[in-house]
Design a protein around this motif. Structure first.
Motif, mmCIF file in Angstrom:
data_model
loop_
_atom_site.group_PDB
_atom_site.id
_atom_site.type_symbol
_atom_site.label_atom_id
_atom_site.label_comp_id
_atom_site.label_asym_id
_atom_site.label_seq_id
_atom_site.Cartn_x
_atom_site.Cartn_y
_atom_site.Cartn_z
ATOM 1 N N UNK A 202 -6.267 -1.890 4.203
ATOM 2 C CA UNK A 202 -7.308 -0.949 3.775
ATOM 3 C C UNK A 202 -7.349 -0.804 2.265
ATOM 4 N N UNK A 203 -6.180 -0.935 1.619
ATOM 5 C CA UNK A 203 -6.093 -0.747 0.167
ATOM 6 C C UNK A 203 -6.441 -1.999 -0.616
ATOM 7 N N UNK A 204 -6.284 -3.181 -0.010
ATOM 8 C CA UNK A 204 -6.407 -4.425 -0.778
ATOM 9 C C UNK A 204 -7.368 -5.444 -0.172
ATOM 10 N N UNK A 205 -7.671 -5.310 1.107
ATOM 11 C CA UNK A 205 -8.512 -6.300 1.774
ATOM 12 C C UNK A 205 -7.725 -7.415 2.412
ATOM 13 N N UNK A 206 -6.407 -7.394 2.279
ATOM 14 C CA UNK A 206 -5.553 -8.388 2.944
ATOM 15 C C UNK A 206 -4.267 -7.697 3.380
ATOM 16 N N UNK A 207 -3.510 -8.361 4.221
ATOM 17 C CA UNK A 207 -2.289 -7.767 4.729
ATOM 18 C C UNK A 207 -1.096 -7.999 3.819
ATOM 19 N N UNK A 208 0.031 -7.341 4.104
ATOM 20 C CA UNK A 208 1.246 -7.546 3.314
ATOM 21 C C UNK A 208 1.899 -8.892 3.579
ATOM 22 N N UNK A 209 1.521 -9.525 4.667
ATOM 23 C CA UNK A 209 1.985 -10.868 5.008
ATOM 24 C C UNK A 209 0.720 -11.655 5.335
ATOM 25 N N UNK A 210 0.391 -12.637 4.504
ATOM 26 C CA UNK A 210 -0.929 -13.235 4.591
ATOM 27 C C UNK A 210 -0.849 -14.754 4.680
ATOM 28 N N UNK A 211 -1.468 -15.307 5.720
ATOM 29 C CA UNK A 211 -1.566 -16.752 5.884
ATOM 30 C C UNK A 211 -2.624 -17.034 6.934
ATOM 31 N N UNK A 212 -3.218 -18.221 6.878
ATOM 32 C CA UNK A 212 -4.160 -18.634 7.909
ATOM 33 C C UNK A 212 -3.460 -18.975 9.220
ATOM 34 N N UNK A 213 -2.165 -19.208 9.162
ATOM 35 C CA UNK A 213 -1.402 -19.565 10.353
ATOM 36 C C UNK A 213 -0.660 -18.350 10.908
ATOM 37 N N UNK A 214 -0.874 -18.006 12.184
ATOM 38 C CA UNK A 214 -0.137 -16.878 12.765
ATOM 39 C C UNK A 214 1.362 -17.139 12.825
ATOM 40 N N UNK A 215 1.760 -18.406 12.862
ATOM 41 C CA UNK A 215 3.186 -18.711 12.935
ATOM 42 C C UNK A 215 3.864 -18.503 11.589
ATOM 43 N N UNK A 216 3.165 -18.842 10.511
ATOM 44 C CA UNK A 216 3.703 -18.566 9.177
ATOM 45 C C UNK A 216 3.770 -17.058 8.953
ATOM 46 N N UNK A 217 2.744 -16.340 9.387
ATOM 47 C CA UNK A 217 2.771 -14.883 9.266
ATOM 48 C C UNK A 217 3.964 -14.310 10.022
ATOM 49 N N UNK A 218 4.201 -14.813 11.227
ATOM 50 C CA UNK A 218 5.343 -14.330 12.005
ATOM 51 C C UNK A 218 6.652 -14.557 11.262
ATOM 52 N N UNK A 219 6.795 -15.710 10.645
ATOM 53 C CA UNK A 219 7.996 -16.003 9.866
ATOM 54 C C UNK A 219 8.116 -15.024 8.701
ATOM 55 N N UNK A 220 7.003 -14.765 8.001
ATOM 56 C CA UNK A 220 7.027 -13.854 6.868
ATOM 57 C C UNK A 220 7.387 -12.432 7.296
ATOM 58 N N UNK A 221 6.829 -11.981 8.404
ATOM 59 C CA UNK A 221 7.122 -10.634 8.894
ATOM 60 C C UNK A 221 8.613 -10.456 9.131
ATOM 61 N N UNK A 222 9.239 -11.466 9.702
ATOM 62 C CA UNK A 222 10.653 -11.367 10.049
ATOM 63 C C UNK A 222 11.549 -11.530 8.824
ATOM 64 N N UNK A 223 11.177 -12.410 7.883
ATOM 65 C CA UNK A 223 12.115 -12.799 6.826
ATOM 66 C C UNK A 223 11.729 -12.376 5.411
ATOM 67 N N UNK A 224 10.451 -12.185 5.121
ATOM 68 C CA UNK A 224 10.012 -11.977 3.740
ATOM 69 C C UNK A 224 9.717 -10.509 3.455
ATOM 70 N N UNK A 225 9.706 -10.170 2.151
ATOM 71 C CA UNK A 225 9.327 -8.825 1.734
ATOM 72 C C UNK A 225 7.804 -8.729 1.665
ATOM 73 N N UNK A 226 7.247 -7.554 1.959
ATOM 74 C CA UNK A 226 5.785 -7.406 1.948
ATOM 75 C C UNK A 226 5.223 -7.432 0.533
ATOM 76 N N UNK A 227 4.012 -7.916 0.414
ATOM 77 C CA UNK A 227 3.294 -7.908 -0.853
ATOM 78 C C UNK A 227 2.448 -6.639 -0.910
ATOM 79 N N UNK A 228 2.825 -5.690 -1.782
ATOM 80 C CA UNK A 228 2.126 -4.413 -1.891
ATOM 81 C C UNK A 228 1.253 -4.345 -3.137
ATOM 82 N N UNK A 229 0.980 -5.485 -3.742
ATOM 83 C CA UNK A 229 0.128 -5.526 -4.926
ATOM 84 C C UNK A 229 -1.242 -4.946 -4.595
ATOM 85 N N UNK A 230 -1.670 -3.950 -5.364
ATOM 86 C CA UNK A 230 -2.959 -3.322 -5.146
ATOM 87 C C UNK A 230 -2.902 -2.018 -4.395
#
Length: 344
Positions: free
Chosen positions: A213-241
């Motif tokens: 809602x704040x940026x127009x994209x999610x904290x974990x962003x990719x065209x692939x749902x599998x990459x997003x799943x990996x990011x959700x589990x392992x990466x820090x969220x992107x809160x820019x914006x």
């Protein structure tokens, strides 16, 4: 995608004329599991009626899930949801009628008009926290909170579509190796320990919804749902914006450990004193007034049809996150009837 079958009374018609005693007047939208129709009660209440696709009506497991959805939606107060008016999960074609709620989804609002202003975002945060508090008090975990399941109305946000929700006392569990949800808004435990998913998963989803809602994209962003799943589990969220005054609270909602996330009540407390700068949400400038009831739109692509039209797109199985892969799937769209959606 095979074409939708003809309308009519036949049990296999994908566009039936009736659900119970309700005459289905227009197609509001569709997805992988069913079609949503506009209808009316005997007293004139405008209703959104979900009718399950014929192929799923023969599946006992799906019927059990649909029965659970009806029960979950009925347990939650209508103050923060679209109230259930009637349902028959045991019909030849299971269906559920909820009150039609006018207003765009958060997904549509951001897509058409850009990210919310800070005051609007603060009000959305408080409204969704109240909604989750109410849902959790009823003993329900939504498990699929996302922008397309949030309606923006002049009385505050409404959470819709309890299609994969689960009452905490339910004995219906997710099958081993089959994860159900929308990856950009799923919590790490939904990929790692789906049988242990609790209310904290909804708080994680809230954090992702607020970033969108704040940026127009999610904290974990990719065209692939599998990459997003990996990011959700392992990466820090992107809160820019994300506005500085809300970023720390959003970061807490997105904690990997469920125990580190705030409860909805704690989120509401963190927002005190309330901000009166944000008035009740009024759909933005591109929203056109609703047509007289039952009238054809006559519109073309890009014409908005405000109102409650759940997308039924959360049932694509997703493998547990282990390593990034590629690929994505899209559900079918409802493309005929006097009223249709440009986006589901």
């Amino acid at each position: 995608m095979p074409p939708l079958r003809d309308t009519g009374a036949d049990r296999n018609a994908e566009q039936p004329e009736y659900a119970g005693g309700y005459r289905l007047q227009a197609c509001l939208g569709a997805g992988g599991m069913g079609v949503v129709h506009l209808a009316a009660s005997a007293s004139g209440l405008r209703l959104a009626v979900k009718v399950v696709h014929a192929r799923y009506a023969e599946d006992p497991e799906f019927r059990a899930r649909f029965r659970q959805e009806v029960a979950a939606a009925r347990r939650v107060s209508g103050a923060f949801t679209a109230p259930v008016v009637d349902a028959d999960p045991d019909a030849v074609r299971p269906w559920m009628a909820t009150l039609y709620v006018p207003g765009p989804t958060l997904a549509d609002q951001v897509k058409r008009n850009g990210p919310l202003a800070p005051a609007e975002l603060r009000r959305l945060t408080a409204g969704l926290a109240e909604a989750l508090r109410d849902i959790h008090r009823a003993g329900v975990v939504h498990r699929d909170l996302k922008p397309s399941n949030v309606l923006l109305t002049d009385t505050g946000p409404k959470v819709i579509d309890f299609g994969i929700s689960r009452p905490v006392d339910s004995d219906l569990h997710t099958e081993t190796g089959k994860l159900i949800g929308s990856p950009p808004f799923m919590a790490p435990e939904q990929f790692q320990r789906p049988r242990e998913v609790g209310p904290a998963a909804d708080v994680f989803a809230l954090g992702s919804v607020l970033v969108h809602a704040a940026t127009g994209h999610g904290p974990f962003d990719s065209d692939s749902p599998y990459i997003v799943a990996y990011q959700v589990v392992h990466d820090e969220p992107d809160l820019t914006g994300v506005p500085a005054e809300l970023a720390p609270l959003v970061a807490r909602c997105l904690a990997k450990d469920p125990g580190d996330r705030p409860t909805p009540a704690q989120i509401m407390s963190a927002l005190l004193p309330p901000s009166y700068a944000a008035e009740a949400f009024i759909p933005a400038q591109r929203r056109r007034p609703a047509l007289p009831y039952g009238e054809e739109s006559g519109g073309g692509p890009g014409r908005e049809k405000p109102g409650h039209a759940p997308a039924w797109d959360a049932d694509t199985p997703v493998r547990p996150a282990a390593r990034p892969e590629s690929g994505r799937a899209a559900g079918p769209l409802c493309r005929h009837g006097p009223l249709h959606l440009d986006r589901l």
